[in-house]
Design a protein around this motif. Structure first.
Motif, mmCIF file in Angstrom:
data_model
loop_
_atom_site.group_PDB
_atom_site.id
_atom_site.type_symbol
_atom_site.label_atom_id
_atom_site.label_comp_id
_atom_site.label_asym_id
_atom_site.label_seq_id
_atom_site.Cartn_x
_atom_site.Cartn_y
_atom_site.Cartn_z
ATOM 1 N N ARG A 56 -15.858 -5.197 -1.672
ATOM 2 C CA ARG A 56 -15.977 -6.579 -2.161
ATOM 3 C C ARG A 56 -14.627 -7.292 -2.135
ATOM 4 N NH1 ARG A 56 -18.945 -5.512 -6.429
ATOM 5 N NH2 ARG A 56 -20.872 -6.306 -5.562
ATOM 6 N N TRP A 57 -13.568 -6.581 -2.548
ATOM 7 C CA TRP A 57 -12.252 -7.227 -2.684
ATOM 8 C C TRP A 57 -11.325 -6.869 -1.522
ATOM 9 C CZ3 TRP A 57 -12.842 -10.893 -5.990
ATOM 10 C CH2 TRP A 57 -13.731 -10.729 -7.066
ATOM 11 N N LYS A 58 -11.893 -6.519 -0.372
ATOM 12 C CA LYS A 58 -11.099 -6.049 0.766
ATOM 13 C C LYS A 58 -9.922 -6.969 1.097
ATOM 14 C CE LYS A 58 -12.238 -6.566 5.230
ATOM 15 N NZ LYS A 58 -12.805 -6.379 6.577
ATOM 16 N N ARG A 59 -10.198 -8.247 1.241
ATOM 17 C CA ARG A 59 -9.124 -9.150 1.688
ATOM 18 C C ARG A 59 -7.996 -9.219 0.663
ATOM 19 N NH1 ARG A 59 -9.150 -15.383 4.022
ATOM 20 N NH2 ARG A 59 -6.993 -15.227 4.709
ATOM 21 N N LEU A 60 -8.361 -9.354 -0.603
ATOM 22 C CA LEU A 60 -7.368 -9.442 -1.678
ATOM 23 C C LEU A 60 -6.536 -8.159 -1.752
ATOM 24 C CD1 LEU A 60 -6.253 -10.939 -4.209
ATOM 25 C CD2 LEU A 60 -8.054 -9.814 -5.527
ATOM 26 N N TYR A 61 -7.220 -7.008 -1.767
ATOM 27 C CA TYR A 61 -6.506 -5.726 -1.900
ATOM 28 C C TYR A 61 -5.620 -5.444 -0.683
ATOM 29 C CZ TYR A 61 -9.495 -4.528 -5.926
ATOM 30 O OH TYR A 61 -10.136 -4.509 -7.140
ATOM 31 N N ALA A 62 -6.110 -5.765 0.508
ATOM 32 C CA ALA A 62 -5.332 -5.526 1.727
ATOM 33 C C ALA A 62 -4.073 -6.400 1.731
ATOM 34 C CB ALA A 62 -6.181 -5.809 2.960
ATOM 35 N N GLU A 63 -4.229 -7.629 1.255
ATOM 36 C CA GLU A 63 -3.094 -8.562 1.187
ATOM 37 C C GLU A 63 -2.043 -8.045 0.198
ATOM 38 O OE1 GLU A 63 -1.539 -12.049 2.842
ATOM 39 O OE2 GLU A 63 -3.523 -11.220 3.271
ATOM 40 N N ILE A 64 -2.503 -7.581 -0.971
ATOM 41 C CA ILE A 64 -1.570 -7.055 -1.981
ATOM 42 C C ILE A 64 -0.891 -5.778 -1.469
ATOM 43 C CG2 ILE A 64 -1.408 -6.052 -4.306
ATOM 44 C CD1 ILE A 64 -3.719 -7.942 -5.154
ATOM 45 N N ALA A 65 -1.700 -4.914 -0.803
ATOM 46 C CA ALA A 65 -1.165 -3.637 -0.305
ATOM 47 C C ALA A 65 -0.362 -3.802 0.978
ATOM 48 C CB ALA A 65 -2.313 -2.660 -0.077
ATOM 49 N N GLU A 66 -0.397 -5.009 1.546
ATOM 50 C CA GLU A 66 0.313 -5.336 2.803
ATOM 51 C C GLU A 66 -0.126 -4.404 3.946
ATOM 52 O OE1 GLU A 66 4.392 -5.198 1.559
ATOM 53 O OE2 GLU A 66 4.270 -7.135 0.531
ATOM 54 N N VAL A 67 -1.445 -4.297 4.118
ATOM 55 C CA VAL A 67 -1.998 -3.481 5.216
ATOM 56 C C VAL A 67 -2.958 -4.335 6.040
ATOM 57 C CG1 VAL A 67 -1.745 -1.290 3.977
ATOM 58 C CG2 VAL A 67 -3.889 -2.575 3.734
ATOM 59 N N LYS A 68 -3.120 -3.938 7.293
ATOM 60 C CA LYS A 68 -3.995 -4.706 8.195
ATOM 61 C C LYS A 68 -5.002 -3.783 8.876
ATOM 62 C CE LYS A 68 -1.461 -8.864 9.442
ATOM 63 N NZ LYS A 68 -0.533 -8.931 8.320
ATOM 64 N N GLU A 69 -6.142 -4.376 9.261
ATOM 65 C CA GLU A 69 -7.173 -3.610 9.981
ATOM 66 C C GLU A 69 -6.765 -3.367 11.433
ATOM 67 O OE1 GLU A 69 -11.513 -4.361 8.782
ATOM 68 O OE2 GLU A 69 -10.512 -6.259 8.326
ATOM 69 N N PRO A 70 -7.231 -2.262 12.063
ATOM 70 C CA PRO A 70 -8.011 -1.174 11.456
ATOM 71 C C PRO A 70 -7.133 -0.374 10.484
ATOM 72 C CG PRO A 70 -7.405 -0.631 13.727
ATOM 73 C CD PRO A 70 -6.954 -2.032 13.481
ATOM 74 N N PHE A 71 -7.709 0.025 9.349
ATOM 75 C CA PHE A 71 -6.940 0.680 8.300
ATOM 76 C C PHE A 71 -6.723 2.162 8.606
ATOM 77 C CE2 PHE A 71 -9.337 -2.662 5.810
ATOM 78 C CZ PHE A 71 -8.248 -3.508 5.656
ATOM 79 N N LYS A 72 -5.463 2.581 8.500
ATOM 80 C CA LYS A 72 -5.158 4.017 8.591
ATOM 81 C C LYS A 72 -5.493 4.638 7.237
ATOM 82 C CE LYS A 72 -0.789 3.428 10.160
ATOM 83 N NZ LYS A 72 -0.646 2.042 10.647
ATOM 84 N N ARG A 73 -5.543 5.961 7.206
ATOM 85 C CA ARG A 73 -5.896 6.637 5.954
ATOM 86 C C ARG A 73 -4.934 6.278 4.812
ATOM 87 N NH1 ARG A 73 -9.858 9.901 5.065
ATOM 88 N NH2 ARG A 73 -9.713 11.448 3.435
ATOM 89 N N GLU A 74 -3.630 6.219 5.160
ATOM 90 C CA GLU A 74 -2.651 5.882 4.095
ATOM 91 C C GLU A 74 -2.824 4.435 3.622
ATOM 92 O OE1 GLU A 74 -0.056 6.239 7.954
ATOM 93 O OE2 GLU A 74 -1.883 7.157 7.135
ATOM 94 N N ASP A 75 -3.321 3.552 4.511
ATOM 95 C CA ASP A 75 -3.597 2.160 4.107
ATOM 96 C C ASP A 75 -4.697 2.124 3.044
ATOM 97 O OD1 ASP A 75 -1.803 1.364 6.063
ATOM 98 O OD2 ASP A 75 -3.358 0.890 7.547
ATOM 99 N N LEU A 76 -5.733 2.940 3.270
ATOM 100 C CA LEU A 76 -6.859 2.969 2.324
ATOM 101 C C LEU A 76 -6.411 3.522 0.971
ATOM 102 C CD1 LEU A 76 -9.638 4.165 4.797
ATOM 103 C CD2 LEU A 76 -9.424 1.879 3.810
ATOM 104 N N PHE A 77 -5.489 4.495 0.978
ATOM 105 C CA PHE A 77 -4.945 4.998 -0.287
ATOM 106 C C PHE A 77 -4.126 3.913 -0.983
ATOM 107 C CE2 PHE A 77 -5.995 9.370 1.050
ATOM 108 C CZ PHE A 77 -6.459 9.874 -0.166
ATOM 109 N N ARG A 78 -3.431 3.093 -0.205
ATOM 110 C CA ARG A 78 -2.661 1.981 -0.805
ATOM 111 C C ARG A 78 -3.613 0.961 -1.449
ATOM 112 N NH1 ARG A 78 2.379 0.255 3.039
ATOM 113 N NH2 ARG A 78 2.723 -1.150 1.299
ATOM 114 N N MET A 79 -4.739 0.707 -0.772
ATOM 115 C CA MET A 79 -5.725 -0.219 -1.353
ATOM 116 C C MET A 79 -6.347 0.374 -2.618
ATOM 117 S SD MET A 79 -7.380 -1.625 2.202
ATOM 118 C CE MET A 79 -8.669 -2.700 1.570
ATOM 119 N N LEU A 80 -6.579 1.693 -2.602
ATOM 120 C CA LEU A 80 -7.126 2.356 -3.793
ATOM 121 C C LEU A 80 -6.112 2.310 -4.940
ATOM 122 C CD1 LEU A 80 -9.655 3.973 -4.806
ATOM 123 C CD2 LEU A 80 -8.359 6.023 -4.319
#
Length: 403
Positions: A56-80
């Motif tokens: 639901r909050w993909k865009r917000l969390y990705a922006e805060i975590a400073e990650v871009k798609e396609p997400f690497k595994r470490e990107d997803l941990f940053r979003m978590l």
């Protein structure tokens, strides 16, 4: 709340599949929950709710975590990690969460919360479209409502029980509900639970159906003994409601282009004790032509953007594309022109969508009335349901009569 490694890893795997492979969130979660038989209901709900939350909050969390798609595994941990900080969940001492900048995450959240497209986590084009069609004030309220978790609402199957009796039976199985005063057959669960395991469900005493969706069959104004055609029946939520309102008398013909959905409808009808439903797969135009001028009531629950049901399908925000909307609006008009011919003189047609956009709703009805197929129809009434006003799904329905 402590995070458990196997639950977190299952969540990360699910997110990778949803974001990077374009799989549907509900299907991925359903599959993920079967991974370990030892998981209890709290474990399962952690995986399901955390996955949906981050979708639901993909865009917000990705922006805060400073990650871009396609997400690497470490990107997803940053979003978590962002999810943990914003939800007040203690970050575990694992290598994946090393050096999580908690203060920066909170600061960035405060900064981005001032901009609607980030705050409500929505693609630019969708935010612009919603504002153009509904106006800034209504769209802002609607987005906020569509970003909250949808309540679980069920419809008592009047062929077998009443809402009062159903509430008692569910309570005996440990599930507490509240009745919804303005929705005669609806009960809302006080707490989320796996109601599909209950005997009440297996005995066909209820169907899961949002309160707004329950308005559609009521809007049809059906009577026992009528001939009713549900033209885009799908798995048959509204078909079964119509069967109950018609007290199993008369005939309901459920049509769809997807045969597997109609198979599911047959199974559900059997469980519900709905004996007046006949399914027909639309495998050629003959199926529709055979029904011309024969039905007292026709329901067109049209394919649409689904923008009214984002609270239960948050991944639709990321799957929808602007060109799909253009295509779907053309399809809606074609379906209206073709399927309206099934209505007999003096009969009624109901056009419904689970969208909040006037271009899929009121404007489509107005367009249809100006066509050759629509010239014999007049608009009797229409109803727009906004999530921000009802607390349930966004819906639209229009009733038209053929002279």
């Amino acid at each position: 709340m402590r995070l458990h490694r196997n639950l977190v890893f299952a969540t990360i795997d699910a997110l990778a599949e949803i974001f990077n492979e374009g799989s549907y969130a509900d299907k991925v979660i359903e599959k993920t929950l079967k991974r370990d038989k030892r998981w209890g209901s709290r474990d399962r709900s952690f995986i399901a709710e955390t996955t949906y939350d981050i979708v639901r909050w993909k865009r917000l969390y990705a922006e805060i975590a400073e990650v871009k798609e396609p997400f690497k595994r470490e990107d997803l941990f940053r979003m978590l990690a962002v999810w943990c900080v914003l939800r007040g969940v203690q970050i575990p001492d694992w290598p994946q969460f090393e050096k999580t900048p908690e203060r920066r995450i909170k600061g960035k959240f405060d900064e981005l919360s001032r901009i609607r497209k980030f705050r409500e986590s929505i693609p630019d084009w969708m935010d612009k479209l919603g504002e153009e069609e509904l106006g800034d004030k209504i769209w802002t309220k609607e987005l906020s409502a569509l970003n909250s978790q949808a309540p679980v609402v069920i419809r008592a199957n009047k062929l077998k029980t009443t809402p009062k009796e159903l509430a008692v039976k569910l309570s005996e199985e440990g599930i507490e509900t509240t009745d919804l005063r303005n929705y005669p057959e609806a009960l809302e669960l006080k707490q989320r639970a796996n109601i599909f395991r209950t005997n009440t469900f297996k005995d066909g005493l209820f169907e899961v159906q949002d309160a707004s969706s329950q308005r559609v069959a009521e809007f049809m104004d059906v009577q026992p003994g009528m001939r009713v055609v549900d033209t885009c029946a799908g798995a048959g939520g509204k078909t079964l409601h119509l069967a109950a309102l018609m007290e199993n008398k008369g005939q309901i013909i459920a049509l769809d282009i997807y045969g597997n959905k109609l198979k599911e409808l047959k199974r559900r009808a059997k469980r519900a004790g709905a004996h007046n439903v006949e399914t027909r797969s639309i495998d050629s135009t003959k199926v529709i032509k055979k029904l011309y001028n024969s039905a007292d009531r026709v329901l067109i629950d049209a394919p649409c953007s689904g923008l009214g049901v984002l609270s239960r399908n948050p991944d639709a925000k990321w799957k929808l594309q602007p060109d799909f909307l253009d295509k779907i609006r053309n399809t809606q008009l074609e379906i209206l022109e073709q399927y309206s011919k099934i209505v007999k003189k003096g009969g009624k047609l109901v056009y419904a969508t689970c969208s909040v956009l006037p271009s899929e709703n009121q404007k489509q009805v107005q367009k249809f009335l100006k066509t050759e197929a629509g010239k014999d129809f007049k608009l009797l009434r229409e109803k727009s349901i906004l999530s921000s006003e009802s607390g349930y799904d966004g819906f639209y329905m229009a009733a038209l009569e053929k002279s």
